[in-house]
Design a protein around this motif. Structure first.
Motif, PDB file in Angstrom:
ATOM      1  N   VAL A 313       0.929  -1.217  -0.176  1.00 53.04           N
ATOM      2  CA  VAL A 313       0.051   0.057  -0.017  1.00 53.04           C
ATOM      3  C   VAL A 313       0.878   1.278  -0.005  1.00 53.04           C
ATOM      4  N   PHE A 314       0.540   2.318  -0.895  1.00 55.72           N
ATOM      5  CA  PHE A 314       1.233   3.525  -1.007  1.00 55.72           C
ATOM      6  C   PHE A 314       0.374   4.389  -1.514  1.00 55.72           C
ATOM      7  N   THR A 315       0.758   5.688  -1.157  1.00 54.42           N
ATOM      8  CA  THR A 315      -0.158   6.829  -1.770  1.00 54.42           C
ATOM      9  C   THR A 315       0.639   7.615  -2.742  1.00 54.42           C
ATOM     10  N   LEU A 316       0.096   7.853  -4.009  1.00 56.69           N
ATOM     11  CA  LEU A 316       0.499   8.514  -4.838  1.00 56.69           C
ATOM     12  C   LEU A 316       0.453   9.996  -4.675  1.00 56.69           C
ATOM     13  N   PRO A 317       1.463  10.817  -5.078  1.00 55.40           N
ATOM     14  CA  PRO A 317       1.336  12.268  -4.954  1.00 55.40           C
ATOM     15  C   PRO A 317       0.003  12.812  -5.792  1.00 55.40           C
ATOM     16  N   GLY A 318      -0.581  13.956  -5.541  1.00 56.71           N
ATOM     17  CA  GLY A 318      -1.597  14.663  -6.353  1.00 56.71           C
ATOM     18  C   GLY A 318      -1.286  14.695  -7.647  1.00 56.71           C
ATOM     19  N   GLY A 319      -2.211  14.411  -8.455  1.00 60.46           N
ATOM     20  CA  GLY A 319      -2.056  14.389  -9.921  1.00 60.46           C
ATOM     21  C   GLY A 319      -1.804  13.240 -10.856  1.00 60.46           C
ATOM     22  N   GLN A 320      -1.198  12.286  -9.907  1.00 66.12           N
ATOM     23  CA  GLN A 320      -0.551  11.167 -10.354  1.00 66.12           C
ATOM     24  C   GLN A 320      -1.758  10.240 -10.481  1.00 66.12           C
ATOM     25  N   ALA A 321      -1.858   9.582 -11.769  1.00 65.71           N
ATOM     26  CA  ALA A 321      -2.888   8.280 -11.788  1.00 65.71           C
ATOM     27  C   ALA A 321      -2.361   7.104 -12.745  1.00 65.71           C
ATOM     28  N   ILE A 322      -2.278   6.187 -12.027  1.00 64.91           N
ATOM     29  CA  ILE A 322      -1.682   4.952 -12.803  1.00 64.91           C
ATOM     30  C   ILE A 322      -2.452   4.325 -14.102  1.00 64.91           C
ATOM     31  N   THR A 323      -1.986   4.261 -15.161  1.00 66.84           N
ATOM     32  CA  THR A 323      -2.461   4.012 -16.604  1.00 66.84           C
ATOM     33  C   THR A 323      -2.392   2.431 -16.945  1.00 66.84           C
ATOM     34  N   TRP A 326       2.489  -3.744 -14.173  1.00 73.25           N
ATOM     35  CA  TRP A 326       3.234  -5.082 -14.545  1.00 73.25           C
ATOM     36  C   TRP A 326       3.253  -5.708 -13.128  1.00 73.25           C
ATOM     37  N   ASN A 327       3.265  -7.181 -13.081  1.00 74.49           N
ATOM     38  CA  ASN A 327       3.515  -7.930 -12.043  1.00 74.49           C
ATOM     39  C   ASN A 327       2.920  -7.629 -10.629  1.00 74.49           C
ATOM     40  N   ALA A 328       1.807  -7.058 -10.835  1.00 79.59           N
ATOM     41  CA  ALA A 328       0.743  -6.687  -9.788  1.00 79.59           C
ATOM     42  C   ALA A 328      -0.472  -6.249 -10.363  1.00 79.59           C
ATOM     43  N   ASP A 329      -1.578  -6.164  -9.426  1.00 78.58           N
ATOM     44  CA  ASP A 329      -3.082  -5.876  -9.503  1.00 78.58           C
ATOM     45  C   ASP A 329      -2.897  -4.699  -8.825  1.00 78.58           C
ATOM     46  N   TYR A 330      -3.238  -3.472  -9.565  1.00 81.21           N
ATOM     47  CA  TYR A 330      -3.311  -2.213  -8.681  1.00 81.21           C
ATOM     48  C   TYR A 330      -4.830  -1.465  -8.657  1.00 81.21           C
ATOM     49  N   SER A 331      -5.151  -1.075  -7.534  1.00 78.94           N
ATOM     50  CA  SER A 331      -6.248  -0.326  -7.427  1.00 78.94           C
ATOM     51  C   SER A 331      -6.581   0.138  -5.971  1.00 78.94           C
ATOM     52  N   PRO A 332      -7.167   1.564  -6.245  1.00 76.59           N
ATOM     53  CA  PRO A 332      -7.614   2.445  -7.409  1.00 76.59           C
ATOM     54  C   PRO A 332      -6.416   2.902  -8.285  1.00 76.59           C
ATOM     55  N   ALA A 333      -6.801   3.754  -9.279  1.00 75.89           N
ATOM     56  CA  ALA A 333      -5.609   4.282  -9.955  1.00 75.89           C
ATOM     57  C   ALA A 333      -4.699   5.396  -9.424  1.00 75.89           C
ATOM     58  N   SER A 334      -5.624   6.114  -8.217  1.00 81.96           N
ATOM     59  CA  SER A 334      -4.709   7.084  -7.671  1.00 81.96           C
ATOM     60  C   SER A 334      -4.906   7.198  -6.550  1.00 81.96           C
ATOM     61  N   GLY A 335      -4.607   8.232  -5.499  1.00 80.97           N
ATOM     62  CA  GLY A 335      -4.845   8.311  -4.273  1.00 80.97           C
ATOM     63  C   GLY A 335      -3.843   7.069  -3.355  1.00 80.97           C
ATOM     64  N   GLN A 336      -4.587   6.506  -2.585  1.00 79.07           N
ATOM     65  CA  GLN A 336      -3.977   5.340  -1.745  1.00 79.07           C
ATOM     66  C   GLN A 336      -4.276   4.145  -2.445  1.00 79.07           C
ATOM     67  N   VAL A 337      -3.085   3.599  -3.141  1.00 81.22           N
ATOM     68  CA  VAL A 337      -3.281   2.333  -4.081  1.00 81.22           C
ATOM     69  C   VAL A 337      -2.870   1.233  -3.314  1.00 81.22           C
TER      70      VAL A 337
END
Length: 384
Positions: A313-323, A326-337
């Motif tokens: 679990v990690f938190t992306l800086p504001g304005g970043q969003a995963i598009t 690989w090698n993992a299932d990511y959710s959600p695309a932004s915020g706390q992922v």
């Protein structure tokens, strides 16, 4: 033990009888409460880390050669990497699993699962089993075996903390909860027996288990003397010193039963509710361009035991969003992922590492997250 009796039960003055394992004494009566703050190491089930197939609803299973059913309530926002409490609520004679699951005989929703679902606030999985002939005769131990089958079905699919299983019921449902205290004391952490009697048997009945008994002072169906005798079985089993606690006066309304039961259950905490203790180090290398970036993350197991099933679990800086990733299932695309393992990299041996990563868009801030937790434990961070 009718539904009418249950509709009146919540307004009846009750005597509160509390005892628990771990050396705590019996507390009861006006103002009585348990002071135990017991904890244990969490023991997650096989369902942890898996995408669940079970959802909230009614299920039918085979048990003892008979079709048996139960209603399941999965927490909203269910996290497959979090080990939840499991609470079984048993109906009274003539009642149904739907009555328990909805609370409709008192107030729909508010009294679901004897008022505990609302108090749990999505922190527990709830189950309402259906008794044969709307009761819990437990002939030949068939209802206890039914409970065993329910646990196997749910825990193979959902993430449950096996040190946090609880049972409660009213009247005949209380009798069934008592039968589980007798026969499955090593399976359930605690039971709450509300206006019960010894109607469903007591196979075994010699091992300690945390026990709370609630009984109306003037119950003319199942006398309080029987409730006291049932309590005393576990006073002895738990090694408690018998006491003569004060009982509230008729009409005093000293205790709100759902609140007392939930407080009793939730005092038993686990030291780590995640599906695997993790000692870890994370290295995150970010490569950025105009409006995009890639993040290559290396997770290293710095502990001495293998990590079997993980989520980072990690938190992306504001304005970043995963598009993409690989090698993992990511959710959600932004915020706390949350990045969850895939089948090929679920296990990280001691000293070993796995590499994962993602591509993202950004709005100017290309920094890596400041911290990472693996299975609920904070990792050391190196590199950037």
């Amino acid at each position: 033990m009718t539904s009418a009796r249950f509709r009146l039960w919540h307004a009846v003055v009750a005597v509160l009888l509390v005892l628990a394992t771990g050396g705590s004494a019996l507390a009861a009566g006006r103002g009585g409460n348990a002071t135990l703050t017991a904890s244990a190491t969490a023991a997650p089930t096989a369902g942890c880390g898996k995408a669940p197939t079970l959802t909230s609803g009614t299920y039918t299973i085979q048990s003892g050669g008979k079709n048996r059913s139960f209603i399941l309530k999965v927490p909203d926002g269910y996290d497959r990497d979090h080990a939840y409490r499991l609470v079984l609520g048993f109906h009274w004679l003539g009642g149904t699993s739907t009555d328990v699951a909805t609370g409709r005989t008192v107030e729909t929703g508010t009294w679901a699962y004897y008022g505990l679902q609302r108090l749990a606030n999505n922190s527990a999985v709830f189950v309402a089993p259906q008794g044969l002939n709307n009761g819990w005769a437990n002939s030949g131990g068939e209802d206890v075996a039914f409970v065993d089958d329910i646990l196997r079905r749910i825990e193979a699919d959902l993430c449950v903390d096996t040190t946090q299983r609880f049972a409660l019921g009213f009247s005949y449902g209380a009798a069934m909860s008592y039968a589980l205290a007798c026969a499955r004391a090593t399976v359930f952490r605690a039971v709450a027996v509300q206006s019960g009697g010894q109607l469903s048997g007591c196979s075994g009945g010699t091992q300690p288990i945390a026990y709370l008994g609630v009984h109306g002072l003037r119950d003319n169906v199942l006398a309080i003397s029987g409730g006291r005798a049932m309590r005393d079985t576990f006073v002895r089993n738990n090694g408690c010193t018998p006491q003569n606690p004060p009982e509230p006066a008729q009409g005093s309304l000293t205790h709100w039963v759902p609140g007392e039961v939930w407080k009793f259950f939730t005092q038993f905490q686990t030291s780590d509710p995640s599906p695997g203790t993790a000692t870890c180090r994370v290295t995150d290398t970010v490569s950025a361009w105009n409006s995009g970036l890639t993040s290559n993350i290396t997770i290293t197991n710095t502990g001495t035991t293998a990590i079997d099933g993980w989520s980072l679990v990690f938190t992306l800086p504001g304005g970043q969003a995963i598009t993409s990733g690989w090698n993992a299932d990511y959710s959600p695309a932004s915020g706390q992922v949350t990045a969850r393992h895939l089948s090929h990299n679920a296990t990280i041996a001691p000293g070993a590492s796995v590499g994962i990563g993602f591509q993202a868009v950004h709005a100017g801030d290309t920094a890596a997250p400041g911290s990472y937790t693996l299975n609920g434990n904070t990792c050391a961070v190196s590199g950037s």
